[in-house]
Design a protein around this motif. Structure first.
Motif, PDB file in Angstrom:
ATOM      1  N   ALA A  79       0.846  -1.197   0.000  1.00 22.32           N
ATOM      2  CA  ALA A  79       0.000   0.000   0.000  1.00 22.32           C
ATOM      3  C   ALA A  79       0.887   1.254   0.000  1.00 22.32           C
ATOM      4  CB  ALA A  79      -0.898  -0.009   1.228  1.00 22.32           C
ATOM      5  N   PRO A  80       0.346   2.398  -0.427  1.00 23.12           N
ATOM      6  CA  PRO A  80       1.141   3.633  -0.481  1.00 23.12           C
ATOM      7  C   PRO A  80       1.748   4.048   0.852  1.00 23.12           C
ATOM      8  CG  PRO A  80      -0.857   3.892  -1.776  1.00 23.12           C
ATOM      9  CD  PRO A  80      -0.992   2.578  -1.049  1.00 23.12           C
ATOM     10  N   HIS A  81       1.121   3.662   1.963  1.00 23.46           N
ATOM     11  CA  HIS A  81       1.654   4.054   3.273  1.00 23.46           C
ATOM     12  C   HIS A  81       2.653   3.034   3.820  1.00 23.46           C
ATOM     13  CE1 HIS A  81      -1.631   1.289   4.323  1.00 23.46           C
ATOM     14  NE2 HIS A  81      -0.951   1.049   5.431  1.00 23.46           N
ATOM     15  N   GLU A  82       2.850   1.938   3.098  1.00 16.74           N
ATOM     16  CA  GLU A  82       3.772   0.897   3.546  1.00 16.74           C
ATOM     17  C   GLU A  82       5.136   1.107   2.894  1.00 16.74           C
ATOM     18  OE1 GLU A  82       0.694  -2.821   4.297  1.00 16.74           O
ATOM     19  OE2 GLU A  82       1.606  -2.591   2.315  1.00 16.74           O
ATOM     20  N   ALA A  83       6.146   1.322   3.737  1.00 15.61           N
ATOM     21  CA  ALA A  83       7.504   1.540   3.237  1.00 15.61           C
ATOM     22  C   ALA A  83       8.491   1.173   4.330  1.00 15.61           C
ATOM     23  CB  ALA A  83       7.694   3.001   2.821  1.00 15.61           C
ATOM     24  N   TYR A  84       9.723   0.941   3.928  1.00 21.23           N
ATOM     25  CA  TYR A  84      10.779   0.662   4.897  1.00 21.23           C
ATOM     26  C   TYR A  84      10.967   1.869   5.826  1.00 21.23           C
ATOM     27  CZ  TYR A  84      12.087  -3.224   1.801  1.00 21.23           C
ATOM     28  OH  TYR A  84      12.091  -4.369   1.041  1.00 21.23           O
ATOM     29  N   ASP A  85      11.433   1.603   7.027  1.00 25.21           N
ATOM     30  CA  ASP A  85      11.654   2.687   7.989  1.00 25.21           C
ATOM     31  C   ASP A  85      12.654   3.710   7.449  1.00 25.21           C
ATOM     32  OD1 ASP A  85       9.882   1.493   9.732  1.00 25.21           O
ATOM     33  OD2 ASP A  85      11.431   0.611  11.016  1.00 25.21           O
ATOM     34  N   TRP A  86      13.744   3.221   6.831  1.00 26.05           N
ATOM     35  CA  TRP A  86      14.749   4.147   6.315  1.00 26.05           C
ATOM     36  C   TRP A  86      14.205   4.983   5.154  1.00 26.05           C
ATOM     37  CZ3 TRP A  86      15.277   2.886   1.282  1.00 26.05           C
ATOM     38  CH2 TRP A  86      15.098   1.547   0.910  1.00 26.05           C
ATOM     39  N   ALA A  87      13.298   4.391   4.371  1.00 26.70           N
ATOM     40  CA  ALA A  87      12.695   5.135   3.267  1.00 26.70           C
ATOM     41  C   ALA A  87      11.804   6.247   3.796  1.00 26.70           C
ATOM     42  CB  ALA A  87      11.894   4.190   2.371  1.00 26.70           C
ATOM     43  N   GLN A  88      10.999   5.937   4.798  1.00 24.81           N
ATOM     44  CA  GLN A  88      10.146   6.948   5.401  1.00 24.81           C
ATOM     45  C   GLN A  88      10.967   8.033   6.079  1.00 24.81           C
ATOM     46  OE1 GLN A  88       6.955   5.387   7.791  1.00 24.81           O
ATOM     47  NE2 GLN A  88       6.518   3.724   6.378  1.00 24.81           N
ATOM     48  N   ALA A  89      12.064   7.635   6.715  1.00 24.30           N
ATOM     49  CA  ALA A  89      12.897   8.607   7.427  1.00 24.30           C
ATOM     50  C   ALA A  89      13.566   9.575   6.445  1.00 24.30           C
ATOM     51  CB  ALA A  89      13.946   7.881   8.258  1.00 24.30           C
ATOM     52  N   PHE A  90      14.121   9.057   5.362  1.00 23.81           N
ATOM     53  CA  PHE A  90      14.780   9.927   4.379  1.00 23.81           C
ATOM     54  C   PHE A  90      13.754  10.855   3.730  1.00 23.81           C
ATOM     55  CE2 PHE A  90      16.512  11.088   0.260  1.00 23.81           C
ATOM     56  CZ  PHE A  90      17.829  11.405   0.565  1.00 23.81           C
ATOM     57  N   ASP A  91      12.611  10.316   3.364  1.00 23.38           N
ATOM     58  CA  ASP A  91      11.550  11.117   2.768  1.00 23.38           C
ATOM     59  C   ASP A  91      11.124  12.236   3.718  1.00 23.38           C
ATOM     60  OD1 ASP A  91       9.414  11.276   0.528  1.00 23.38           O
ATOM     61  OD2 ASP A  91       8.189  11.166   2.348  1.00 23.38           O
ATOM     62  N   ALA A  92      11.045  11.942   5.005  1.00 21.96           N
ATOM     63  CA  ALA A  92      10.624  12.930   5.995  1.00 21.96           C
ATOM     64  C   ALA A  92      11.644  14.057   6.136  1.00 21.96           C
ATOM     65  CB  ALA A  92      10.388  12.261   7.347  1.00 21.96           C
ATOM     66  N   VAL A  93      12.934  13.714   6.093  1.00 23.42           N
ATOM     67  CA  VAL A  93      13.972  14.746   6.180  1.00 23.42           C
ATOM     68  C   VAL A  93      13.880  15.704   5.000  1.00 23.42           C
ATOM     69  CG1 VAL A  93      16.466  15.164   6.073  1.00 23.42           C
ATOM     70  CG2 VAL A  93      15.570  13.373   7.560  1.00 23.42           C
TER      71      VAL A  93
END
Length: 302
Positions: free
Chosen positions: A219-233
């Motif tokens: 799903a669009p909200h499902e991603a690796y932790d590192w992917a979400q973290a980099f995207d958030a930065v």
């Protein structure tokens, strides 16, 4: 693979940018681009080539964005696209009158392989723009490709849903992957003045792009932790107008390495951010992930 930028080269960046901005409007072909209200800048997360033909949320958002931009009443005279998929020694612009639609992928359905985007080119503008823009490291003019390239899927897959009539001329600007991120950002800064001559600037890549660890049917909200973290930065830097900070992504270490085993898909963001202004309010769309490791986050400035 990266060459270090010398202190001497960095010292020339402000003067090169100023000179390029002043000279761009004086070139005869660029004068044919009429002065206009400042055009917006887009960074588009393009993801899978299948997004060009599938009826999904990503493609529908591109369609809506194109409709919105045309409804503003100031139609782009030209689209300048920086795609993750055109890497060259030095920088080049497409200079053919009728750029071909490039299917630079394999293993996809026939419908995608046969898709066409017959937008015209702008050879005179390409030649003029190539002479006015300068390599941030050397000050050399850019090259013009009149035969080899065209519009790759980083460009046409997003422009086809946005502007399906394919009646706005399109140029592609290549990227010299061997150059430091700061130089890509500096070249993006040189593009700012074009926004006031009817040029819509589009960077097409992905804020997170790691094809080695994709997971299908997520799903669009499902991603690796590192992917979400980099995207958030990256999101936070853009929201705060800290656009200069985007060129320092490699300082994030292991997280950046996971987000970009190679950073060709990140570099188009630096061109878009360079062409934007720090005081322009960004608007995010397609803020999700494809296959768990590809950020589709897209940004509109202006």
């Amino acid at each position: 693979m990266h060459r270090r930028t010398t202190l001497a080269a960095l010292a020339t960046l402000p003067s090169l940018i100023t000179t390029s901005l002043a000279s761009a409007a004086s070139q005869p072909a660029l004068q044919a681009l009429k002065p206009s209200p400042r055009m917006p800048v887009l960074f588009v997360g393009h993801g899978s080539p299948m997004n060009a033909i599938e009826d999904n949320a990503w493609r529908r958002a591109w369609q809506a964005m194109g409709t919105e931009l045309l409804a503003r009443g100031t139609r782009p005279q030209l689209i300048l696209c920086i795609s993750a998929h055109w890497l060259t020694p030095g920088w080049q612009l497409t200079g053919m009158a009728n750029p071909k639609t490039i299917h630079d992928f394999g293993g996809f359905p026939r419908e995608l392989q046969e898709a066409q985007y017959p937008a015209p080119g702008a050879p005179a503008v390409a030649r003029s723009l190539a002479s006015s823009l300068k390599s941030p490291a050397t000050g050399a003019a850019l090259g013009v490709d009149t035969q080899q390239w065209g519009l790759d899927h980083g460009t046409w897959s997003v422009l086809k849903p946005m502007f399906p009539k394919a009646d706005i001329p399109v140029l592609q600007l290549s990227m010299d992957y061997s150059r430091a991120p700061a130089e890509h950002y500096a070249l993006g800064r040189q593009l700012q003045a074009l926004r006031e001559r009817g040029v819509l600037i589009v960077g097409s890549g992905n804020i997170v792009h790691n094809l080695r660890v994709t997971r299908e049917n997520t799903a669009p909200h499902e991603a690796y932790d590192w992917a979400q973290a980099f995207d958030a930065v990256v999101q936070d830097q853009i929201k705060k107008g800290q656009l200069d900070a985007l060129q320092n992504f490699q300082s994030l270490g292991a997280m950046a390495q996971q987000a970009h085993p190679s950073h060709d898909h990140y570099l188009p963001l630096l061109y878009a951010a360079g062409a934007a202004r720090a005081n322009e309010m960004p608007r995010f769309f397609n803020t999700g992930f494809q296959s768990a490791s590809i950020s589709m986050r897209s940004v509109l400035w202006g």
